[in-house]
Design an enzyme around this catalytic site. Structure first.
Site, PDB file in Angstrom:
ATOM      1  CB  CYS A  69       0.939 -10.347   5.603  1.00 44.13           C
ATOM      2  SG  CYS A  69       0.431  -8.832   6.200  1.00 44.13           S
ATOM      3  CG  ASP A 101      -1.769  -4.053   0.440  1.00 40.24           C
ATOM      4  OD1 ASP A 101      -0.655  -4.024  -0.663  1.00 40.24           O
ATOM      5  OD2 ASP A 101      -2.448  -4.172  -0.213  1.00 40.24           O
ATOM      6  CB  CYS A 142       0.289  -9.111   2.197  1.00 42.41           C
ATOM      7  SG  CYS A 142       0.204  -7.482   3.010  1.00 42.41           S
ATOM      8  CE  LYS A 144      -3.182  -5.711  -3.916  1.00 46.27           C
ATOM      9  NZ  LYS A 144      -3.797  -4.972  -1.961  1.00 46.27           N
ATOM     10  CB  CYS A 214      -5.661  -7.043   8.454  1.00 46.43           C
ATOM     11  SG  CYS A 214      -3.849  -5.486   8.065  1.00 46.43           S
ATOM     12  CD  GLU A 464      -5.490  -2.088  -1.143  1.00 44.55           C
ATOM     13  OE1 GLU A 464      -4.662  -1.275   0.416  1.00 44.55           O
ATOM     14  OE2 GLU A 464      -5.427  -2.965  -1.559  1.00 44.55           O
ATOM     15  CB  SER A 490      -7.909  -0.655   1.681  1.00 43.11           C
ATOM     16  OG  SER A 490      -7.869  -1.421   3.144  1.00 43.11           O
TER      17      SER A 490
END
EC number: 4.2.1.9
Length: 587
Positions: A69, A101, A142, A144, A214, A464, A490
């Site tokens: 990420c 994550d 990523c 957060k 992602c 999550e 998630s």
């Protein structure tokens, strides 16, 4: 005086200026005879007197080698620094943390994920305050890291531009595009015996073929879309995939743009208003985005002193149509949106349909509508539709309330066929126990799986549950059971999975009082989450309830648990702008 590393040192008190520093924070570290020791440190790093006299712009990234990420952010930061320099500023690069994550998922490491959002915001604040930077460019990858940096920008209120690091390219497996979600779900399929060891091994090696976050409309891409919709990012900057070096053009433009904001005096709180927050919620709903937006948008609003809680977010979700056919509920990925014109296409469709406030100011210095004036929604594609041909009249996410969730809950409904469900509770006190039961098939069709004591305070950290929900889907049970939790899901989670149930179990919320076999009713159409118990029964159970001791009695996660507030208001850890007695930018 003698030469410094570059240029000539002017007489004390006669610093050259391209932009007047008399009202900028960096005057406290660079101007006047009393700051000679401070300037000596800057000369030691190769700065010239001219550079020291310019505004100082923090260029902060979440670069690290924890996951794909963030791996391209260092390169993009160099381009942003070039833009700052070209605009007459002096860039000062620094980094902050991330918790990725995908790697933290499914074990105790996920307790650190939401905590990292606060650490990111806090660490950026402390760095900027300590070194008196005048402006910020923030680059994040990523989940957060995106809200963490935008929260810091709003907290500090110095001119700021946000830049997403870009999404990953799709993986290919047996002729189909795949993402890491397919790997998580394959774990469940493997446990059910429907895929082999060899299939799982092959899939895990091809699912993530490049750098980037992602690729589905999970939390990272949802918040990237937010960054454009809310006005903190340059138009089109969120869509370009991470591996494309054309991202560097956006990075350089971000550096130039922040200098224009500094000159014009436009700050983040001029941009982020109640209306722009509504725009941000709308783009999440329209794209079937992550339920985590219902946590991050209230937290961002909190930094700006705006009241905007889970119920406010849910109201926007309810009135916004679903217009993008994106995974996990749909068919397409972030790269497919990029290929048809990027995030501006989504925003233009919403604006044309009357679902955005076009007058909101953005970091370009122009309004959102002005930024989108030349954008059109292509006809020859099935990724993003005009609102007149929406996939659903209401957004891909729904807020719920009832005697089981007086402070609300949230569910992603995009792609679901069944929006109502009733069944007996199957209660677990932590995710590990639920995951073990799922892998051992110790649950049945019709169950409502309850995972509690995973809220912000009780977890601590509000984990999550993607590992568990994906295993259920991989076993072919995705729409045969429901799940509720005071934790989170998630952005990749699919199924009737309800998170953010509040008040959380750790504070004695109704979710703490559920017993195995209690009948739980879910109606995502009507926005209701309830348990078939009367008030008297709940009151009796509450008298017998006692708080549960969690496993973090020291360290950062303990400290987080002492200060974190309810999910309804963003799970924030400080009083916010409403309580401040000064704004950093005005020191």
């Amino acid at each position: 005086m003698t030469n410094g590393p570059k240029g000539t040192v002017p007489p004390i008190g006669e610093q050259p200026n391209r932009l007047d520093k008399s009202r900028l924070p960096s005057r406290h570290t660079t101007v006047g005879p009393e700051r000679a020791p401070h300037r000596s440190f800057l000369y030691a790093m190769g700065l010239s007197s001219e550079e020291i006299a310019q505004p100082f712009v923090g260029v902060v990234t979440t670069w690290n080698e924890a996951a794909p990420c963030n791996i391209t952010l260092s390169r993009q930061a160099q381009a942003a620094k070039r833009g700052v320099t070209a605009g007459g500023g002096t860039p000062r690069e620094f980094t902050t943390i991330t918790v990725t994550d995908g790697i933290a998922m499914g074990h105790a490491g996920m307790k650190a994920s939401l905590v990292s959002r606060e650490v990111i915001a806090d660490s950026v604040e402390i760095t900027v305050r300590g070194h008196c930077y005048d402006a910020l460019v923030g680059l994040a990858g990523c989940d957060k890291t995106l809200p963490g940096l935008m929260m810091a920008m709003l907290r500090l209120n110095v001119p700021s531009v946000f830049l997403y690091g870009g999404s990953i390219l799709p993986g290919r497996f047996r002729g189909k595009d795949v993402t890491v979600l397919d790997v998580f779900e394959a774990v469940g399929a493997h446990a059910a015996g429907t895929i082999s060891d060899a299939d799982l091994a092959e899939l895990e090696t091809v699912a993530c073929p490049s750098a980037g976050s992602c690729g589905g409309q999970y939390t990272a891409n949802s918040m990237a879309y937010v960054s454009e919709a809310i006005g903190l990012a340059l138009p089109g900057s969120a869509g370009t995939p991470a591996p494309y070096e054309s991202r560097d053009r956006y990075a350089e433009a971000a550096g130039r743009a922040v200098m224009e904001l500094l000159k014009s005096g436009i700050r983040p709180r001029d941009i982020v208003t109640r209306k722009s927050l509504e725009n941000a919620a709308a783009v999440v709903a329209a794209t079937g985005g992550s339920t985590n937006a219902a946590l991050h948008l209230p937290a961002m609003a909190h930094e700006a002193g705006i009241e905007f809680d889970l119920f406010d977010v849910a109201e926007i979700f309810k009135r916004t149509p679903l217009i993008a056919d994106l995974k996990p509920g749909g068919r397409y990925l972030a790269k497919d949106v990029y290929d048809i014109g990027g995030v501006p296409v989504v925003l233009k469709a919403l604006l044309d349909g009357g679902f955005l406030h076009g007058e909101c100011l953005t970091v370009t210095g122009r309004s959102l509508a002005e930024n989108l004036a030349g954008v059109c929604v292509p006809n020859d594609q099935n990724v993003v539709f005009p609102t007149a041909r929406a996939l659903s009249p209401t957004g891909g996410l729904t807020g719920l309330k009832g005697n089981l969730a007086p402070d609300g809950a949230i569910v992603k409904v995009a792609g679901l066929h069944t929006l109502t469900f009733s069944g007996p509770a199957r209660v677990f006190e932590r995710e590990e126990d639920a995951f073990a039961a799922v892998m051992a098939r110790r649950y049945a069709a019709g169950d409502v799986i309850v995972i509690r004591y995973e809220g912000p305070r009780g977890g601590p950290g509000m984990r999550e549950m993607l590992a568990t929900t994906s295993a259920i889907y991989g076993q072919g049970m995705g729409e045969k059971v429901a799940m509720i939790t005071d934790g989170r899901f998630s952005g990749a989670t699919r199924g009737l999975c309800i998170g953010h149930v509040g008040p959380e179990a750790a504070t004695g919320g109704p979710i703490a009082l559920i017993e195995d076999g209690d009948i739980i009713d879910i109606d995502a159409d009507a926005g209701i989450l309830s348990i078939r118990l009367d008030d008297a029964t709940l009151a009796t159970r509450r008298t017998n309830w006692a708080p549960r001791r969690h496993g973090f009695q020291s360290g950062t996660i303990w400290k987080y648990a002492q200060t974190v507030g309810p999910a309804r208001y963003g799970a924030v850890t400080h009083p916010g702008a409403a309580a401040e007695d000064h704004i950093y930018a005005d020191i």
